[in-house]
Write an enzyme that holds these catalytic residues in place. Sequence first.
Site, mmCIF file in Angstrom:
data_model
loop_
_atom_site.group_PDB
_atom_site.id
_atom_site.type_symbol
_atom_site.label_atom_id
_atom_site.label_comp_id
_atom_site.label_asym_id
_atom_site.label_seq_id
_atom_site.Cartn_x
_atom_site.Cartn_y
_atom_site.Cartn_z
ATOM 1 N N HIS A 174 0.807 -1.216 0.000
ATOM 2 C CA HIS A 174 0.000 0.000 0.000
ATOM 3 C C HIS A 174 0.844 1.272 0.000
ATOM 4 O O HIS A 174 0.690 2.110 0.889
ATOM 5 C CB HIS A 174 -0.918 0.027 1.235
ATOM 6 C CG HIS A 174 -1.788 -1.168 1.386
ATOM 7 N ND1 HIS A 174 -2.347 -1.528 2.591
ATOM 8 C CD2 HIS A 174 -2.226 -2.084 0.490
ATOM 9 C CE1 HIS A 174 -3.081 -2.624 2.432
ATOM 10 N NE2 HIS A 174 -3.010 -2.986 1.175
ATOM 11 N N PRO A 175 1.741 1.482 -0.951
ATOM 12 C CA PRO A 175 2.470 2.762 -0.968
ATOM 13 C C PRO A 175 1.534 3.913 -1.347
ATOM 14 O O PRO A 175 0.815 3.837 -2.335
ATOM 15 C CB PRO A 175 3.553 2.541 -2.028
ATOM 16 C CG PRO A 175 3.025 1.456 -2.915
ATOM 17 C CD PRO A 175 2.150 0.586 -2.045
#
Lengths: 166, 506
Positions: B441-442
């Site tokens: 989840h960047p």
Amino acid sequence: MPPEVDAEAHPLVATPSILAGKRNRLPGPAGERRPTGAFPPRSLETMLAMAEAVFSTSERPLPADRLEYLRRELPDLLNRAAPRGRLMFRLGTFAISTIAPLLIGRLPPLRRLPLDVRIRALRKMEASPFVAALIAVRAVLCLVYYEHPDAAAEIGVRVGPNGRLG
Amino acid sequence: MNVVHGRDHAGDLEVSTEVVVVGSGAGGAVVAATLAEAGMDVIVLEEGGHVRPEEHARMRPSESLRHMWRDAGFTLAFGVGRSPMINVMMGRCIGGSSALTGGVCFRVPEYVLGDWRALGLTDFTPEHLEPYYAEVEENVHVEDVPLSARSRSTQLFGEGAEKMGFSLESMRRNTNGCVGWATCNFGCPERAKMSVDISYIPRAMKAGAAVYSDCLVERVTTNGRRAVGVSGRVLNGPNGAPGGRLTVRAKRVVLACGAMFTPLVLKASGIGKGSGQVGKNLTLHPAFRIMARFEERVAGWNGALQSAYSSAFEPDGIQLNSVFVPPAILAATQPGIADDHVRRAKTLEHLAIFGANLHDEAGGVVRRGLGREPFVTYRMAKKDAAAVPKALRIAGETFLAAGAKEVFLPVLGLEGFSPDEFRKIDLEKISPKRLECTSQHPLGTCRMGVDASSSVVDDRGQTWDVEELYVTDGSTVPTSLGVNPQLAIMTLATRFAQRMADRRPS
């Protein structure tokens, strides 16, 4: 014998055609493999020497066909990593190749040691502060190795006729 | 209409269009479909290849890594100070990371929206976002995961949770016809995951959008303070290397390359220097898996890969998520050499897993590295580092409450713990450096805001510096979400796109 599965539909273990060394029909045309900095043969040999040690048991050595399968599959995976990823793995295999033998008072490289000595060296490394390199390389070995249907079956992965796991 | 494979295109590629969308993941696909359906002339450029869903459905996990994942799954964020090294997983294919998620869809929690409003983004209320959520949820078929889809692994954790005084809630996912292969991250054999390569991209193409794979965008081209296209390379060289020049002239440019690459394109184009925020504020939701061995056969690969969660510990910045992985991946977690390893691997079917995500503070920075890949550093905030032992303790105790005989922590070099050993170990003393940590989840590296000095884009997704240049991916998220972001990304992209559709670029 590998479990009987529908080769066209099976997403979890290698199909018979892949085991037979044929080109993967999935979208892996020659054009996709990256050309630069391909994973060096010496690093691959270290990984295979490590695989022999990790997956052998006192009851049997690592079957030759599974070693051959790893020899084909590992470069195909590692060559697709970006240069930094490949470098990390080269460093990891270099560390294993040199540090593990030294930890038990033997001269590197690891791949030249007899199997029982290799096992001892890697066990020593697993208990050392250098364990991270070993874990990273072993993880990639496992990822590919346990997709071999015989290896999967050996650890109790039951593949049903529809390809699903039991 | 089919995807145009850049690698099959000889020589340079030069095209003109009204809107060029860079990236075909959750942010780009939604914008492409919305604008194409509004009658605009749209081109989508994707750096990765085009793997049809029916092909991905037949891949083994290691093949999915080779063909669909960026850097074959080996991308790292380097921990700074006492932070762990984090393996960041991203897609590099038509559909982007959307094709590789577990399908989990969370709306942005109200307390997170409250943080956004405190930053001046006053529109962002649940009521305001409701129609956008509704549209996306319909388009990608968001549904509750039924209790019957929970794997035994998840059921066991749920049983432990009840005894511990908290409960699991059903997740929602973008699925239609899931039968629980538990391989969502590596392709769905049933093609039941409604990722954007199955949902939005075909819609965009039906509305006339042209989609090109194997096209690497390096820069945005500008004329004064206005975007007029993009340039880069077609990946049609030998063995897929950069070959011909890529030149796209467009009246509007939409960047949706993800939180790692959108800032690199902006930096390479000299855009966003004023705020100094491009590439900063990266959040990752660092994630850990806790495993436990039971006497019973668990075979957690039977059931939905992700089906349930608990937000009971959100005040501590911890979200617990169910997860499982295919056997080969699970085997990769097993320690030992020779007999030790094989003996442990033979007990895989007795393992249960649960995951913990941190609702982290923005501690990451994306910089240009050597070659095409970013150099990412991440400094875990003290608050987040303090949450790790708590998360491990909660998950371990929960498994023990369910009857686990052994607990495995995501710590390099640690063996499994018996119940007594686990209760005695001081988790606070484990160095974060030794944690095995991942992220899918960047977010946040081109954050949205209300002024040009502290953000990269405005609340319409347009960059402060350059007109007709928009960013519509997870990099715009202003603060950490604490939950899986794909629904939030698609919802923000829908909002951005509908505003773009109201006004054609001149």
